[in-house]
Design a protein around this motif. Structure first.
Motif, short mmCIF file in Angstrom:
data_model
loop_
_atom_site.label_atom_id
_atom_site.label_comp_id
_atom_site.label_asym_id
_atom_site.label_seq_id
_atom_site.Cartn_x
_atom_site.Cartn_y
_atom_site.Cartn_z
N UNK A 117 13.16 -4.13 13.54
CA UNK A 117 14.18 -3.29 12.90
C UNK A 117 15.32 -4.13 12.32
N UNK A 118 15.87 -5.03 13.13
CA UNK A 118 17.01 -5.81 12.67
C UNK A 118 16.62 -6.83 11.61
N UNK A 119 15.35 -7.22 11.58
CA UNK A 119 14.89 -8.16 10.56
C UNK A 119 14.52 -7.46 9.26
N UNK A 120 14.65 -6.14 9.22
CA UNK A 120 14.35 -5.40 8.00
C UNK A 120 12.87 -5.19 7.76
N UNK A 121 12.06 -5.32 8.81
CA UNK A 121 10.61 -5.15 8.68
C UNK A 121 10.15 -3.75 9.06
N UNK A 122 11.09 -2.94 9.59
CA UNK A 122 10.77 -1.59 10.03
C UNK A 122 11.98 -0.71 9.73
N UNK A 123 11.82 0.35 8.96
CA UNK A 123 12.99 1.12 8.53
C UNK A 123 13.62 1.99 9.61
N UNK A 124 12.81 2.48 10.53
CA UNK A 124 13.33 3.42 11.53
C UNK A 124 13.07 2.90 12.94
N UNK A 125 14.13 2.62 13.70
CA UNK A 125 13.94 2.15 15.07
C UNK A 125 13.44 3.26 15.99
N UNK A 126 12.78 2.86 17.07
CA UNK A 126 12.23 3.85 18.01
C UNK A 126 12.59 3.46 19.44
#
Length: 485
Positions: free
Chosen positions: A24-33
């Motif tokens: 998430x913080x690296x911008x590889x996943x738009x929505x954290x879970x």
């Protein structure tokens, strides 16, 4: 659930959360879970587990299980914060600037009027979009500590961490008093040269550009960053990539946090070092800082206890991160690993020493502000934030940041103790292995042995073992005075 079962589940949740934070913080996943992950481990937040740890566990284990309880409650807020940060766009002078890019722009723009407008937009929109989230999070954390029987949040963190926060606050006051004249005089020189301004004109928007040192960028080429780090560590007979256990993420991508970070996913087998380049010396210093974290987390033996590999005093890992990043402030290191001449090295190290003093004074002020913040009802505390931070740094702060500029769990205290620890370890390394210890295999073995212990020993214990003294600001002040001389 007994302690052994608890540790096993702890390993599992850390791996899941670590991977989610990285993506998430690296911008590889738009929505954290994060909430979904916590929901898969409901047993960790039950009262029986808390009672078991209180009865038969260690203090680091108790601090951790309380952190898990709080983490589960604030996970929805953390998700909202990250989603807002990734989506937010600032309107500045007819331009659209992604919120996550604002700090990069502030560091790289020579246009002061643009910087002032951008920082005002950053602070204003941050207060609107994040102020409520941050306030709700603080309220939840305070309520949980109260429910656990602590008199207030400060007392709770002090008891769980083993750090006397009020005593640290008193030492912060002494440090600010002791370094005030030195800081004011040296900052005035940098600001006059860099901005052509007087100290009474400085705003927080000027901070990053003041210390950007962009005239030296050619000496810190981005395409040589990793090779230089690998080469320097090899001279110490250390492997920067730790046999593949450390993974570098240095790409600039949308959605990636501007603040570099290190995420251990499996300790010691899988550790991510993430940096979003800003340019110049700052990228080198930041990369070496995160490399210190990464090498620290990837050094302990797998057989070490969970508490030593994952938990404990984060001042220790921050101390090793600073040990590496302070190499880039060293005159002999700069002479060896860059093509700068002696005059430029003297100029750069002076500016970096002033920046160092600025950073430590900023965090000393943050501790004092947060002691007040966490003993307040969060109403009417903004003016103290402005006065504490502005007086300490001499850059004028905005009240809009009074909640946004607060890290959970008094992490400011970990940073300050890390500066104290790093300066002692660095001083010992120079005494034992000479000023160029950073290319000595014997020094490499010495540091590796310290890192391989994880965080089983708190920072004050490390200070006594390595240097035979308590944690203080003394060694740090000696170094800064030497650099500014």
């Amino acid at each position: 659930m007994n302690i052994t079962e608890l540790v096993s589940r702890g390993e599992a949740i850390h791996e899941e959360l670590g991977r989610e934070y990285y993506l998430t913080l690296a911008g590889l996943k738009p929505e954290p879970a994060f909430q979904e992950i916590y929901d898969r481990y409901p047993e960790l937040v039950c009262d029986d587990v808390l009672a078991t740890v209180k009865e038969g566990g260690s203090l680091p284990l108790l601090e951790w299980i309380v952190g898990v309880r709080i983490g589960r409650k604030v996970a929805p807020l953390e998700e909202r914060q990250l989603e807002w940060e990734q989506a937010a766009v600032l309107q500045v002078g007819g331009r659209e600037v992604p919120y996550l890019r604002a700090t990069i722009e502030l560091a790289n723009s020579a246009d002061r009027e643009y910087r002032l407008q951008l920082d005002q937009a950053r602070a204003r929109e941050g207060a609107r979009g994040l102020g409520g989230i941050k306030g709700d999070r603080l309220a939840l954390e305070h309520a949980e500590m109260s429910a656990l029987g602590y008199s207030d949040y400060v007392s709770a963190v002090s008891a769980l961490s083993g750090i006397d926060l009020d005593t640290l606050g008193s030492s912060a006051v002494e440090f600010l008093d002791q370094t005030q004249d030195m800081y004011r005089d040296s900052l005035a020189r940098v600001v006059k040269k860099r901005l052509g301004l007087g100290l009474d004109q400085l705003m927080r928007a000027d901070t990053s550009w003041t210390f950007r040192a962009d005239e030296f960028d050619a000496a810190f080429p981005p395409d040589a960053l990793i090779d230089t780090a690998i080469g320097q560590m090899r001279e110490m007979d250390l492997d920067a990539e730790q046999g593949g256990r450390v993974l570098f993420d240095t790409e600039d991508r949308d959605g990636k946090q501007p603040r570099a970070f290190c995420v251990p996913v499996r300790v010691p087998e899988e550790v991510y070092l993430v940096i979003r380049p800003h340019g110049g010396h700052n990228d080198y210093r930041t990369f070496w800082h995160e490399l210190g974290h990464a090498m620290h987390f990837s050094s302990p033996a797998r057989s070490l206890p969970f508490e030593a590999r994952w938990l404990g005093d984060s001042s220790v890992t921050e101390g090793f991160a600073m040990l590496w990043d302070h190499l880039t402030l060293d005159t002999t290191w700069l002479r060896r690993y860059t093509d700068l001449g002696d005059h430029d090295i003297r100029s750069l190290t002076f500016e970096l020493a002033v920046q160092e003093l600025h950073l430590v004074r900023r965090y000393a002020a943050k501790i004092l502000y947060e002691l007040s913040l966490h003993r307040s009802d969060l109403i009417g505390i903004g003016p103290e934030y402005v006065s504490r931070l502005s007086d300490a740094t001499l850059f004028r702060y905005s009240e809009d940041d009074y909640l946004g500029d607060v890290d959970p769990g008094f992490y400011s205290a970990r940073y300050v103790r890390a500066w104290q620890l790093e300066s002692l370890i660095s001083e010992q390394l120079r005494q034992r292995f000479d000023e160029d210890w950073y290319r000595n295999p014997q020094a490499g073995e010495f540091v590796h042995q310290l890192m391989s212990r994880g965080q089983g020993t708190p920072a004050d214990g490390f200070a006594n073992e390595v240097a035979g003294v308590d944690l203080t600001f003394d060694a740090l002040i000696r170094r800064v005075e030497s650099l500014l001389a």
